[in-house]
Scaffold this active site. Structure first.
Site, PDB file in Angstrom:
ATOM      1  N   PRO A 121     112.097  44.732  73.725  1.00 49.08           N
ATOM      2  CA  PRO A 121     111.529  45.774  72.676  1.00 49.08           C
ATOM      3  C   PRO A 121     110.509  45.270  71.914  1.00 49.08           C
ATOM      4  CG  PRO A 121     113.872  45.368  72.613  1.00 49.08           C
ATOM      5  CD  PRO A 121     113.190  44.536  73.443  1.00 49.08           C
ATOM      6  N   GLU A 122     109.392  46.117  71.402  1.00 49.76           N
ATOM      7  CA  GLU A 122     108.325  45.325  70.572  1.00 49.76           C
ATOM      8  C   GLU A 122     108.763  45.647  69.158  1.00 49.76           C
ATOM      9  OE1 GLU A 122     104.542  45.744  72.321  1.00 49.76           O
ATOM     10  OE2 GLU A 122     105.126  46.052  74.361  1.00 49.76           O
ATOM     11  N   LYS A 147     109.981  40.899  65.953  1.00 49.28           N
ATOM     12  CA  LYS A 147     111.054  41.179  66.770  1.00 49.28           C
ATOM     13  C   LYS A 147     112.402  40.755  66.235  1.00 49.28           C
ATOM     14  CE  LYS A 147     107.894  41.244  70.770  1.00 49.28           C
ATOM     15  NZ  LYS A 147     107.543  40.547  72.059  1.00 49.28           N
ATOM     16  N   ARG A 173     107.793  30.220  61.244  1.00 51.02           N
ATOM     17  CA  ARG A 173     107.172  30.147  62.535  1.00 51.02           C
ATOM     18  C   ARG A 173     106.803  31.516  63.135  1.00 51.02           C
ATOM     19  NH1 ARG A 173     112.661  28.073  64.044  1.00 51.02           N
ATOM     20  NH2 ARG A 173     113.095  29.881  65.277  1.00 51.02           N
ATOM     21  N   ASN A 184     103.987  43.226  75.391  1.00 53.99           N
ATOM     22  CA  ASN A 184     103.296  43.363  76.522  1.00 53.99           C
ATOM     23  C   ASN A 184     102.588  44.748  76.733  1.00 53.99           C
ATOM     24  OD1 ASN A 184     102.144  42.005  78.774  1.00 53.99           O
ATOM     25  ND2 ASN A 184     103.644  42.626  80.207  1.00 53.99           N
ATOM     26  N   ARG A 213     102.902  36.898  81.973  1.00 52.56           N
ATOM     27  CA  ARG A 213     103.297  38.252  82.139  1.00 52.56           C
ATOM     28  C   ARG A 213     101.987  39.150  82.598  1.00 52.56           C
ATOM     29  NH1 ARG A 213     106.839  39.956  77.910  1.00 52.56           N
ATOM     30  NH2 ARG A 213     106.920  42.043  79.120  1.00 52.56           N
TER      31      ARG A 213
END
Ligand SMILES: [Zn+2]
Length: 262
Positions: free
Chosen positions: A2-3, A51, A120, A161, A251
């Site tokens: 999932p984005e 995310k 991060r 992606n 990817r």
């Protein structure tokens, strides 16, 4: 995977259904042992960063969830009956319940570990506190191709992606362009495009990157392949030319090298 729009949508939906309530929290599968430390506490709010999904409970206890590749939620009416035995986390409110299966992370975070995790992560275009100057500075010192960096959550959080391919197409940027060679206008356009696409994703509950005037029919009836310009397609929806399949950050990166010359 999932984005960011999916995670923000979950934060909104779960916040609306559960915030302000004392929750029953359990781990039917037994692998989230700290569920007992949240059981019977009031959920104050939910929030997303990239995310990562956070549930802030009273007593400053914070639950962190990352869906990873396979994690997903199942919603049901309360009380939850017929819960899957693989349910890592079960959140039960007065009316709605949410069962989480297969996440990469489901853990209680101390304030220190939460700060470390957030440190991060790069700015998230869906968050009002996102600082574009931080993104500009991060890109200006990188020779790495922009296509690769867009999946680096420490630079911009929440892009996956599909959105990386689509945002690069819309802004006409070649995916192999070194970040530091991007003009200020290109960086601004990329940020604005990502923000708009992600916001649409939160609203639509799915990814539709094609502009309204280029959609072949009503937004609610658009098929998956018509909802994107290049991702997973053989031809570019904008120019009709062939879509190239590059490999970037391990990817597949879909791009139209006729449209993306910038
Ligand atoms: Zn094209």
């Amino acid at each position: 995977m999932p984005e960011g729009h999916t995670i923000h949508r979950l934060a909104l939906d779960h916040g609306k259904a559960l915030a302000g309530q004392v929750l029953r929290v359990s781990s039917p599968q037994g692998r989230f042992e700290d569920a007992a430390r949240l059981d019977g506490l009031r959920l104050v709010r939910t929030e997303a960063h990239g995310k990562h999904l956070f549930y802030v409970f009273e007593k400053s206890r914070v639950l962190h969830v990352h869906l990873g590749l396979f994690g997903r939620y199942f919603a049901a009416k309360s009380p939850a009956t017929r819960v899957r035995p693989t349910t890592r986390l079960l959140l039960e409110g007065a009316e709605r319940s949410f069962a989480l299966v297969g996440p990469t992370a489901c853990e209680l975070l101390s304030p220190t570990r939460r700060r470390e995790l957030l440190a991060r992560l790069g700015p998230d275009p869906l968050r009002p506190d996102a600082d574009l100057d931080v993104v500009r500075a991060a890109l200006a010192r990188r020779k790495t191709p922009i296509g690769q960096v867009l999946l680096d959550q420490s630079v911009i959080a929440g892009v996956g992606n599909v959105y990386r391919a689509e945002a690069l197409l819309v802004t006409g940027i070649h995916p192999e362009r070194p970040c530091k060679d991007l003009s200020d206008d290109q960086v601004d356009a990329l940020w604005a495009t990502l923000g708009r696409m992600l916001q649409d994703g939160v609203r639509d509950r799915r990814i539709i990157t094609v502009a309204p005037e280029e959609l072949p029919g009503p937004r609610s009836k658009i098929r998956r392949k018509e909802a994107v310009y290049v991702y997973g397609r053989r031809t570019c929806l904008r120019c009709g030319g062939p879509v190239s399949k590059l490999t970037s950050a391990n990817r597949t990166l879909y791009a139209c090298l006729a449209c993306q010359t910038g």
